[in-house]
Design an enzyme around this catalytic site. Structure first.
Site, PDB file in Angstrom:
ATOM      1  N   HIS A 169      28.646  51.486  34.327  1.00 59.27           N
ATOM      2  CA  HIS A 169      29.984  51.363  33.760  1.00 59.27           C
ATOM      3  C   HIS A 169      29.885  50.840  32.328  1.00 59.27           C
ATOM      4  O   HIS A 169      29.904  49.623  32.102  1.00 59.27           O
ATOM      5  CB  HIS A 169      30.826  50.404  34.604  1.00 59.27           C
ATOM      6  N   HIS A 223      34.832  54.707  31.952  1.00 61.56           N
ATOM      7  CA  HIS A 223      34.849  53.584  32.894  1.00 61.56           C
ATOM      8  C   HIS A 223      33.582  53.529  33.741  1.00 61.56           C
ATOM      9  O   HIS A 223      32.897  52.509  33.775  1.00 61.56           O
ATOM     10  CB  HIS A 223      36.075  53.670  33.806  1.00 61.56           C
ATOM     11  N   GLU A 269      44.204  33.266  53.456  1.00 59.40           N
ATOM     12  CA  GLU A 269      42.874  33.343  54.067  1.00 59.40           C
ATOM     13  C   GLU A 269      41.828  33.963  53.148  1.00 59.40           C
ATOM     14  O   GLU A 269      40.704  33.467  53.055  1.00 59.40           O
ATOM     15  CB  GLU A 269      42.934  34.133  55.383  1.00 59.40           C
ATOM     16  N   HIS A 313      47.191  38.085  68.111  1.00 59.16           N
ATOM     17  CA  HIS A 313      46.459  36.870  67.779  1.00 59.16           C
ATOM     18  C   HIS A 313      45.171  36.716  68.588  1.00 59.16           C
ATOM     19  O   HIS A 313      44.456  35.730  68.417  1.00 59.16           O
ATOM     20  CB  HIS A 313      47.345  35.643  68.021  1.00 59.16           C
TER      21      HIS A 313
END
Length: 738
Positions: A103, A340, A487, A550
């Protein structure tokens, strides 16, 4: 937010904030009109059809107070500065071209800001990449890693010689396709998945603030360094960056300075097809100080000034938005996605050399640039000055100095493990999440680096260290971390704390099911060889009424499949102590602990020593067993009870606890055979999760009891009965084999 141009002061008003698009279009208009004559920076005869070359972005229409251009005293003449910047560019261009992979666009656009950071703003010692008080740098946009490798090479890091640059992305090279801290000294963290790097940087800056609050004195400051980060549009699109930035603002991490490479190009093309928000306004709302350098291609003084202003703001992290052209200097590919993620191609490389007046062969560094950018002498001097400060500190504060030196030594304190308790069957039956809290509070007394917390689930995960308060903006010396419902950001920040390499033992926690939100950070911990402890509770259908949304099923198996991850599922208090003993010892391997909500008895034969083997016998029979029963976690008690019953009925049954497969598989063949004799083929396993993988141990003639579908909403004991996770089920299957 202030927009900084070459002559603007720190105090400016901005009634009409220039957008990145306006700044970039101004560059394009000017570049289209001007044929640049030969200079130290631009080279010869650069008509710029793609708007890649311009002496300066047009100033926005605004009222400003003008003052001296830069706060930094830079004696280096302009030609050497620009030659140094172009050297960075061409080392990246040539390495990508030789590899035909990589890149080049980001290094070409970011070279000016990176030059200012490494050659003027940062302190580090190339001869000792792990010197404690160095400034840290994170390239969150890790795909542009040739930028970082070029800087390490030029500033004098032995880990990146010319041979490494010329073997970029090849087998055995110190310059892999993305930055890897375990390969290349000088790389602080492994980046690649976008957004992980800025979140790691938050962890690094958090570590500096925490340690500074604990050890610095009014007359003796031994913790004093900055964390710098370059991130791109992709990092800002990923949600993890906002999670981490939100916490950085909340915590007031004033020594975190992030430079946003605002080039408006991604793989799909211009970012306006999907990304049009005001990033600076977002960061302002998150509690950051924000600045805008409108011409990051040529206006070096404004970059310098922005960094100096960022360092002057001590109560907030700073985002410096630096508007650049990706692939700057390439006549036909700059400001497009074509530059890129692919080599420029031989013709465009030559055109870029002509455009920038670069007459040097590939990988050649001019002598003037070598002299300008070599930081070995300056770095050694900086380290020596700091070491003298540390010794002065030690003479005044011997106890604090002893603890500080022990922490940064990389060694665990002597006798730390003695704090771990031992349990007997007479002790109260309890959930392993509660045992986990017992271990954390015990270790808090012997591990001065223990720090961590939960994603808004501390009362459920049981992760609070009761002797400490909360790490907050005004109480950074404390060791309980409130991550909030973040999280993914939590996992990466926790990794950053460990990757600071200052003796911090970092842990973080949530429900096991929510590892789905943070898997990338957990994988990066394993890849990066950092020993983050992931404390995951509510580990099975046994959590009960919350139901299948869960209840983790496939999660244990998936982490067992992850390289360099220790997947622990302890079965009682002693095994939880053993799990922590192993997790703390393994500073280059993360540990995931699957801990129960429901209680279980303490068995008479479990032990820390057994856990260190990964699998061991907890109920033995006389002679060669007829059947072997295996269990983990909350089902170990069922395996044990079934084994006792079988023995009472005259069956030679052995019961094996398997808290950590990975450690067991590292034991020698003799030990493995002693636990699982090859001649004993009648085997049963029980675990309240997917049976995937158990075939390795039960064999073709054995039976694995588990849960191979989603759970359901009902009380835990009912679910165990309905899914056949019972002692009776183990007995039935074992007897069917006899």
């Amino acid at each position: 937010m202030s927009a900084i141009t070459q002559t603007s002061c720190a105090q400016v008003t901005a009634p009409a904030r220039p957008t990145s698009r306006q700044a970039r279009r101004a560059v394009a208009r000017q570049a289209a009109k001007v044929a640049v004559t030969k200079s130290a920076f631009f080279g010869q005869k650069a008509s710029a059809p793609k708007a890649c070359i311009a002496p300066k972005a047009a100033k926005a229409n605004r009222n400003v107070t003008t003052c001296a251009a830069a706060a930094t005293d830079v004696a280096t003449d302009e030609k050497v500065v620009f030659d140094s910047i172009n050297t960075i560019r061409f080392l990246a261009i040539d390495a990508v071209e030789k590899a035909n992979s990589g890149h080049p666009g980001l290094p070409m656009g970011c070279a000016p800001m990176a030059y200012v950071l490494f050659n003027e703003a940062m302190k580090f010692n190339p001869q000792n990449p792990y010197w404690f008080n160095r400034d840290r740098f994170v390239l969150s946009a890790g795909h542009g890693c040739m930028l970082h490798y070029a800087l390490l090479h030029l500033t004098g890091y032995p880990s990146v010689p010319t041979e490494a640059l010329s073997s970029f992305r090849q087998w055995g090279s110190n310059c892999p396709g993305h930055p890897e801290n375990f390969i290349t000294p000088g790389i602080e963290v492994t980046t690649g998945p976008l957004g992980q790097g800025i979140a790691n940087a938050v962890g690094l800056a958090m570590a500096e603030k925490h340690l500074g609050a604990r050890f610095n004195k009014p007359d003796a400051e031994i913790v004093d360094h900055y964390t710098y980060c370059i991130l791109g549009d992709g990092c800002n699109m990923e949600g993890i960056s906002t999670e981490a930035a939100s916490l950085a603002g909340h915590w007031g991490l004033g020594k975190l300075i992030c430079l946003y490479d605002d080039n408006s190009i991604s793989i799909d093309g211009h970012t306006d097809i999907s990304f049009t928000e005001d990033v600076s306004a977002r960061f302002e709302a998150l509690g950051w100080h924000t600045l805008h350098v409108t011409d990051g291609n040529t206006d070096i003084d404004s970059i310098r000034k922005a960094v100096e202003e960022a360092k002057a703001v001590t109560d907030k992290p700073t985002l410096i938005k630096v508007t650049t052209l990706i692939g700057y200097g390439s006549p036909n590919k700059a400001n497009s996605h074509a530059v890129h993620g692919a080599a420029l191609g031989a013709d465009e490389v030559q055109a870029t050399r002509d455009n920038l007046g670069w007459e040097h062969a590939p990988f050649v560094v001019p002598d003037s640039v070598k002299a300008n950018m070599d930081c070995t002498e300056r770095g050694s001097s900086s380290q020596a000055e700091w070491e003298a400060k540390l010794e002065e500190y030690a003479s005044k504060y011997p106890e604090e100095a002893a603890e500080f030196k022990q922490m940064i030594s990389g060694e665990l304190p002597e006798g730390w493990e003695s704090a771990l308790p031992v349990f007997t069957p007479e002790d109260k039956a309890d959930a392993t999440r509660n045992h986990s809290q017992t271990m954390l509070n015990a270790l808090a007394t012997t591990l001065p680096g223990l720090i961590g917390g939960s994603a808004d689930l501390a009362p459920s995960n049981m992760t609070l260290m009761k002797m400490f308060g909360d790490f907050q903006k005004d109480t950074p010396e404390e060791r309980n971390v409130r991550y909030g419902v973040r999280e993914h950001g939590m996992g990466a920040i926790a990794n950053g704390l460990g990757l600071h390499l200052s003796g911090l033992v970092s842990y973080c926690a949530t429900f096991f099911i929510f590892t789905d939100y943070m898997r990338s950070a957990m994988r990066m911990a394993a890849l990066s060889e950092t020993g983050t402890i992931f404390v995951m509770t509510h580990d099975s259908i046994g959590l009960g009424e919350d139901g299948p949304t869960h209840q983790p099923v496939e999660h244990i198996a998936s982490f067992r499949a992850m390289p360099n991850m220790l997947m622990m599922r302890p079965g009682d208090g002693n095994e939880t102590a053993g799990a922590y003993a192993v997790a703390v010892e393994n500073r280059k391997r993360p540990t995931t602990m699957a801990l129960s909500r429901q209680g279980m008895p303490n068995l008479p034969t479990t032990s820390i020593a057994g856990v260190r083997k990964g699998a061991y016998t907890v109920l033995e029979c006389e002679g060669t067993p007829e059947v072997i029963i295996m269990g983990t976690g909350s089902e170990l008690q069922m395996a044990y009870s079934a084994g006792q019953t079988l023995q009472e009925e005259g069956v030679k049954a052995r019961v094996v606890s398997m808290p950590c497969w990975e450690i067991f598989e590292e034991q020698d063949a003799d030990y493995q055979e002693s636990v699982f004799p090859a001649a004993v083929t009648k085997r049963v396993s029980i675990e309240a999760g997917s049976t995937f993988g158990w075939q390795k141990y039960v064999g073709s003639q054995g039976i694995a009891i588990g849960v191979d579908g989603f759970g359901a909403s009902a009380p835990g004991p009912v679910l165990y009965e309905k899914y056949g996770i019972t002692t009776e089920a183990v007995l039935e299957k074992a007897k069917s084999l006899l």
